[in-house]
Design an enzyme around this catalytic site. Structure first.
Site, PDB file in Angstrom:
ATOM      1  N   GLY A   8      29.383  -3.274   8.644  1.00 20.42           N
ATOM      2  CA  GLY A   8      29.296  -3.797  10.184  1.00 20.42           C
ATOM      3  C   GLY A   8      30.220  -4.701  10.387  1.00 20.42           C
ATOM      4  O   GLY A   8      30.378  -5.764  11.325  1.00 20.42           O
ATOM      5  N   ASP A  34      31.693  -0.076   8.487  1.00 22.99           N
ATOM      6  CA  ASP A  34      31.198   0.521   9.463  1.00 22.99           C
ATOM      7  C   ASP A  34      30.570   0.795   9.349  1.00 22.99           C
ATOM      8  O   ASP A  34      30.026   2.321   8.548  1.00 22.99           O
ATOM      9  CB  ASP A  34      32.387  -0.301  10.779  1.00 22.99           C
ATOM     10  CG  ASP A  34      32.016  -1.024  11.540  1.00 22.99           C
ATOM     11  OD1 ASP A  34      31.875  -2.530  11.577  1.00 22.99           O
ATOM     12  OD2 ASP A  34      32.334  -0.091  12.841  1.00 22.99           O
ATOM     13  N   GLY A  76      22.379 -10.915   8.754  1.00 21.65           N
ATOM     14  CA  GLY A  76      22.774 -11.479   9.929  1.00 21.65           C
ATOM     15  C   GLY A  76      21.600 -10.675  11.438  1.00 21.65           C
ATOM     16  O   GLY A  76      21.523 -11.872  12.034  1.00 21.65           O
ATOM     17  N   ALA A 105      18.486 -14.410   7.773  1.00 22.14           N
ATOM     18  CA  ALA A 105      18.924 -15.193   8.738  1.00 22.14           C
ATOM     19  C   ALA A 105      18.482 -14.791  10.693  1.00 22.14           C
ATOM     20  O   ALA A 105      18.441 -14.039  11.323  1.00 22.14           O
ATOM     21  CB  ALA A 105      20.083 -15.913   8.804  1.00 22.14           C
ATOM     22  N   PRO A 106      17.494 -15.504  11.240  1.00 19.25           N
ATOM     23  CA  PRO A 106      17.175 -15.895  11.752  1.00 19.25           C
ATOM     24  C   PRO A 106      18.482 -16.284  12.901  1.00 19.25           C
ATOM     25  O   PRO A 106      18.661 -15.956  13.949  1.00 19.25           O
ATOM     26  CB  PRO A 106      15.435 -16.203  12.516  1.00 19.25           C
ATOM     27  CG  PRO A 106      15.324 -16.943  10.804  1.00 19.25           C
ATOM     28  CD  PRO A 106      16.235 -16.500  10.223  1.00 19.25           C
ATOM     29  N   HIS A 135      21.497 -15.297  26.038  1.00 21.89           N
ATOM     30  CA  HIS A 135      22.305 -15.005  25.108  1.00 21.89           C
ATOM     31  C   HIS A 135      22.968 -14.724  26.231  1.00 21.89           C
ATOM     32  O   HIS A 135      22.542 -13.994  27.358  1.00 21.89           O
ATOM     33  CB  HIS A 135      22.017 -14.068  23.926  1.00 21.89           C
ATOM     34  CG  HIS A 135      20.849 -14.711  23.210  1.00 21.89           C
ATOM     35  ND1 HIS A 135      20.053 -15.293  22.819  1.00 21.89           N
ATOM     36  CD2 HIS A 135      22.304 -15.284  21.768  1.00 21.89           C
ATOM     37  CE1 HIS A 135      19.644 -16.097  21.751  1.00 21.89           C
ATOM     38  NE2 HIS A 135      20.912 -15.263  20.975  1.00 21.89           N
ATOM     39  N   LYS A 139      23.404  -8.801  24.114  1.00 22.07           N
ATOM     40  CA  LYS A 139      22.701  -8.506  22.995  1.00 22.07           C
ATOM     41  C   LYS A 139      21.728  -7.432  23.110  1.00 22.07           C
ATOM     42  O   LYS A 139      20.748  -7.457  24.106  1.00 22.07           O
ATOM     43  CB  LYS A 139      21.777 -10.015  23.207  1.00 22.07           C
ATOM     44  CG  LYS A 139      21.169 -10.137  22.183  1.00 22.07           C
ATOM     45  CD  LYS A 139      20.785 -11.481  21.563  1.00 22.07           C
ATOM     46  CE  LYS A 139      19.797 -12.096  20.601  1.00 22.07           C
ATOM     47  NZ  LYS A 139      20.210 -11.740  19.529  1.00 22.07           N
TER      48      LYS A 139
END
Length: 250
Positions: A8, A34, A76, A105-106, A135, A139
């Protein structure tokens, strides 16, 4: 040197990860892949840790493929459910290496991780609790993984303290009361100009406590990403680990 590949790498977060890796004295960039790139080129010979920052629709398959290829993964991407986490655990149980690890990881922002921790500490002392996450409108998931993680932590702390349900006499709300996560109402705001923000509201008769974390720029996540890479590279965290709090000695 810790050899890191980024999946990514051209995304909003992945590009920052590439820059952070290139700027770290003890980490070097192995591969930057990617969407559409073949992940099979990532191997234990060229990569110590993969950082995966993509989208929820492809992240699980990416992680399962990387586990089968014998590499450790720092994730992530959000949107993780208990069912998806169980699939990762099952894959790790059959992984090529005994001490193979996946870290999810939140949230990588230190402020957000501390806010989550403080919320868990505060939860047993208040009758009411709600979570609001805010946000940018790009998102793709709502509520955020951070907010869901916070709600679970609050609920666990309340249950351990023997508290009952959060009081709420609303009869009909048309969805305005948000999503209920373990009995905690979670509200999602999507607004142009925002980055990543969370408020945890606690209330008793005559008092209120607000815990808020604000990340104004994606660069705020990079210290947490590099911390996770360094910790996972030690080989001391086999299996699945969820949450940066495990690395902060809280």
């Amino acid at each position: 040197m810790i050899k890191v590949s980024v999946v990514g790498a051209k995304g909003r977060m992945g590009s920052h990860v590439v820059d952070a890796v290139n700027g770290a004295a003890d980490i070097e960039l192995a591969l930057a892949l990617d969407a559409g790139d073949d992940l099979s080129g990532i191997t234990p010979e060229n990569t110590d840790v993969v950082v995966e920052f993509t989208v929820p629709s492809v992240s699980l398959n990416n992680v399962l493929a990387l586990v089968r290829q014998g590499v450790d993964v720092v994730v992530g991407t959000t949107g993780w459910t208990d069912e998806k986490l169980d699939q990762v655990r099952a894959a790790l149980a059959e992984a090529p290496r005994d001490n193979q690890s996946v870290f999810i990881a939140p949230n990588f922002a230190i402020s957000a991780v501390l806010a989550d921790y403080f919320a868990k500490v505060a939860a047993p002392y208040f009758e009411s609790a709600e979570v609001i996450e805010l946000h940018h409108p790009n998102k793709v998931d709502a509520p955020s993984g951070t907010a869901i993680h916070t709600a679970h932590a609050i609920a666990d702390a309340r249950n351990a303290a023997g508290l009952g349900e959060v009081p709420d006499n609303t009869e009909t709300d048309g969805g305005s009361r948000g999503q209920v996560v373990d009995g905690i109402h979670v509200h999602a705001v999507r607004l142009r100009g925002l980055n990543a923000h969370e408020e945890v509201l606690f209330g008793n008769a005559g008092e209120q406590l607000t815990i808020r974390a604000d990340s104004f720029d994606r660069i705020s996540f990079m210290p947490g990403v590099l911390l996770a890479v360094r910790k996972i590279a030690t080989g001391d965290y086999s299996g699945l680990t969820v949450g940066l709090d495990h690395f902060l000695d809280l």
